[in-house]
Design an enzyme around this catalytic site. Structure first.
Site, short mmCIF file in Angstrom:
data_model
loop_
_atom_site.label_atom_id
_atom_site.label_comp_id
_atom_site.label_asym_id
_atom_site.label_seq_id
_atom_site.Cartn_x
_atom_site.Cartn_y
_atom_site.Cartn_z
N CYS A 349 0.83 -1.22 0.00
CA CYS A 349 0.00 0.00 0.00
C CYS A 349 0.86 1.27 0.00
CB CYS A 349 -1.01 -0.05 1.14
SG CYS A 349 -2.39 1.06 0.83
N HIS A 461 -3.33 -5.36 1.19
CA HIS A 461 -3.05 -5.74 2.58
C HIS A 461 -3.43 -7.21 2.71
CE1 HIS A 461 -2.27 -1.73 3.96
NE2 HIS A 461 -3.38 -1.31 3.37
N1 LIG Z 1 -3.25 1.80 3.92
C1 LIG Z 1 -2.38 2.59 3.34
O1 LIG Z 1 -1.19 2.33 3.34
C2 LIG Z 1 -2.90 3.88 2.77
C3 LIG Z 1 -1.90 4.60 1.93
C4 LIG Z 1 -2.26 6.04 1.64
N2 LIG Z 1 -2.40 6.79 2.85
C5 LIG Z 1 -3.51 6.12 0.78
O2 LIG Z 1 -4.58 6.37 1.26
O3 LIG Z 1 -3.44 5.92 -0.41
#
Ligand SMILES: NC(=O)CC[C@H](N)C(=O)O
Length: 533
Positions: A349, A461
């Site tokens: 992510c 994830h």
């Molecule tokens: N869960 C995350 O790693 C989110 C990554 C980043 N903050 C986004 O919203 O794209």
């Protein structure tokens, strides 16, 4: 009928007292319904517990609802337990609302001032679940017959009324007094409440059912309601079993933030960069249990050591955490690790976003930085958008699979960023959501990989919960180091899934599910036709 107008059927599990086994029975029933093809979600309006479960988006709910959501095969959300009371001292509890601390309230203030608001929160959360699932299984709290609490009740019979739920009343025979508990409970309920009780479950039974039979006949005669099941006590299927495999057990919760013991020669040194806004700690749970992995965090450049593989995790704020990496010298260190030392890196992510060439946030959705250079290790560019993508996906990956084959994977996405490829590359992951399942045009590309997987990233994830994928990746690293691959090994996900199935099978064989189905209004069409299993 449109999807939005469908209201999930409901079923409620209440107990004659605390600790009669409502939570585990609710988990079992949830799993049975899912095995039978119903999209099912658990719900408990208010839970009093110190042992919380952290949802995928970093919110706290009652532990039991988290486990029940796992049993349903869905992501736990705060709608499944909108109010969590964490006792702090005598008569005072921290009130956690939709996963975040709201206030510390004493019992009287909570009851007199807060409960009216809580009612709205509970109804809204339940309403959302009912619009999303086929069946919602509600769990009550304590006993529904506490005469002093009934007028402001939001957890038992009033809730059953709002949800129009048939109630199964569970009693614990192990502690004795089961007939008195059931008859006494019914006696105290109003006629309307009593009518909601559609049958009884005698839980934690040890011994010979034939000796119990006259008691059951008496109970049915006396109350006019059926005993739907006598569930034998089976310790190996109990909570303890679930605890040991559970993502949220205390042990695992604590472990999530720690390193595993000192590294041995046959182990890989796996280091996760501890970003200041790191999210989704759960992504690394399986690694912490892998025997050939020495797991640790890198917080500062000084912690670097000699990692075999470095992981960039999710983050609540990619832009700010990327700046942190730049300022701490970790960006350069990771780049040298990959380019000069031929080290392995993977990003999940936010980590995936950072591995790319550029991150753009001209409208300030993520932070005040309109544009940042990424680590430049993957040919991607990420733009932050106002829309959060939160989906569960299934898919396949050829990345570490033996030639010509693919490994099944699944995971979930939660991000605002949208990532595009700057070069024509073969995406390492092909994914689709449950709704796209069966639709051959439903596949999407996800992630990027270069150097035969030495550097890869994904939005998924939970990618490392896929046992075959995780093992193939670790074996790739082992091979490069001249270590022999490990065959078989940890079955993190399967072990847990099997535990839920064993629990469901046990309860199914002692509970009259036919009659349970008849009580529920499941005549409506299902939201999605899903096959068994
Ligand atoms: N869960 C995350 O790693 C989110 C990554 C980043 N903050 C986004 O919203 O794209």
């Amino acid at each position: 009928m449109t999807k939005a107008s469908l209201q999930a059927a409901t079923l409620m599990v209440q107990g004659t007292a605390s600790d009669v086994g409502k939570s585990i029975l609710t988990a079992a029933i949830c799993r049975i319904l899912v095995q039978d093809g119903w999209q099912t979600a658990p719900f408990k309006s208010q839970n009093m517990s110190l042992n919380s479960y952290v949802t995928f988006d970093g919110k706290e709910i009652g532990r039991a609802q988290g486990v029940q959501a796992d049993a349903c095969g869905i992501l736990a959300t705060t709608d499944m337990n909108p109010i969590l009371l964490k006792p702090k001292q005598d008569m005072v509890a921290q009130v956690v609302v939709h996963g975040v601390p709201y206030s510390d309230l004493d019992a009287r203030t909570y009851r007199e001032s807060y409960l009216p608001q809580a009612e709205v929160i509970v109804k809204d959360a339940l309403g959302r679940l009912r619009s999303e699932y086929d069946i919602v299984v509600l769990e009550g709290a304590g006993s529904p017959a506490e005469v002093n609490l009934k007028d402001r009740d939001i957890v038992n019979m009033r809730l059953a009324g709002w949800a129009d739920a048939p109630v199964l009343l569970v009693a614990d025979i192990d502690r004795g007094g089961v007939f008195a508990a059931i008859v006494g409970t019914l006696e105290i309920l109003s006629q309307e409440e009593r009518d909601r009780v559609k049958g009884f479950i005698i839980n934690k039974f040890r011994g010979d059912v034939s000796l119990l039979k006259p008691g059951l006949d008496w109970l049915e005669e006396r109350t006019g309601k059926p005993v739907l099941g006598v569930i034998p006590y089976l310790p190996q299927l109990g909570i303890e079993d679930e605890d040991s495999a559970s993502l949220d057990s205390k042990r695992v919760q604590n472990k999530r933030h720690e390193a595993t013991n000192s590294k041995s020669a046959d182990q890989l040194d796996v280091a996760v960069i501890r970003l200041p806004r790191l999210s989704n700690f759960t992504d690394f749970d399986p690694l912490q249990e892998e025997k050939d992995v020495h797991f640790r965090y890198i917080t500062h450049l000084a912690d670097w050591g000699e990692p075999d593989v470095v992981l960039l995790p999710g983050s609540k704020n990619t832009m700010d955490d990327l700046r942190h990496l730049n300022e701490s010298g970790l960006t350069e260190r990771i780049q040298a690790f990959v380019k000069l030392e031929k080290g392995w890196v993977a990003g999940i992510c936010a980590g995936y976003q950072m591995l790319g060439s550029k991150l753009l946030d001209p409208n300030g959705y993520e932070s005040d930085h309109p544009e940042l250079e990424g680590l430049g290790l993957l040919p991607t560019e990420t733009m932050f958008t106002p829309e959060k993508r939160t989906v569960q996906v299934q898919g396949k990956s050829a990345l570490f699979a033996p030639n010509g084959t693919e490994l099944a994977i699944d995971g979930y996405e939660i991000h605002m960023g949208r990532t595009r490829y700057l070069q024509d590359i073969a995406a390492p992951f092909q994914i689709r959501t449950a709704a796209e399942n069966g639709d051959s045009s439903g596949w999407h590309a996800d992630g990027a990989a270069v150097e035969k997987g030495r550097v890869w990233g994904t939005y998924l994830h939970g990618i490392l919960h896929n046992d075959d994928f995780r093992r193939a990746w670790l074996n790739g690293i082992r091979e490069q180091k001249g270590l022999s691959p490990i065959v078989g090994g940890l079955r993190f996900k399967e072990r847990r899934e099997a535990a839920f199935d064993r629990l469901a099978d046990h309860v199914r064989s002692h509970l009259d599910m036919q009659r349970v189905y008849e009580m529920m209004d499941t005549a409506k069409p299902r939201k999605t036709e899903v096959g068994k299993g």
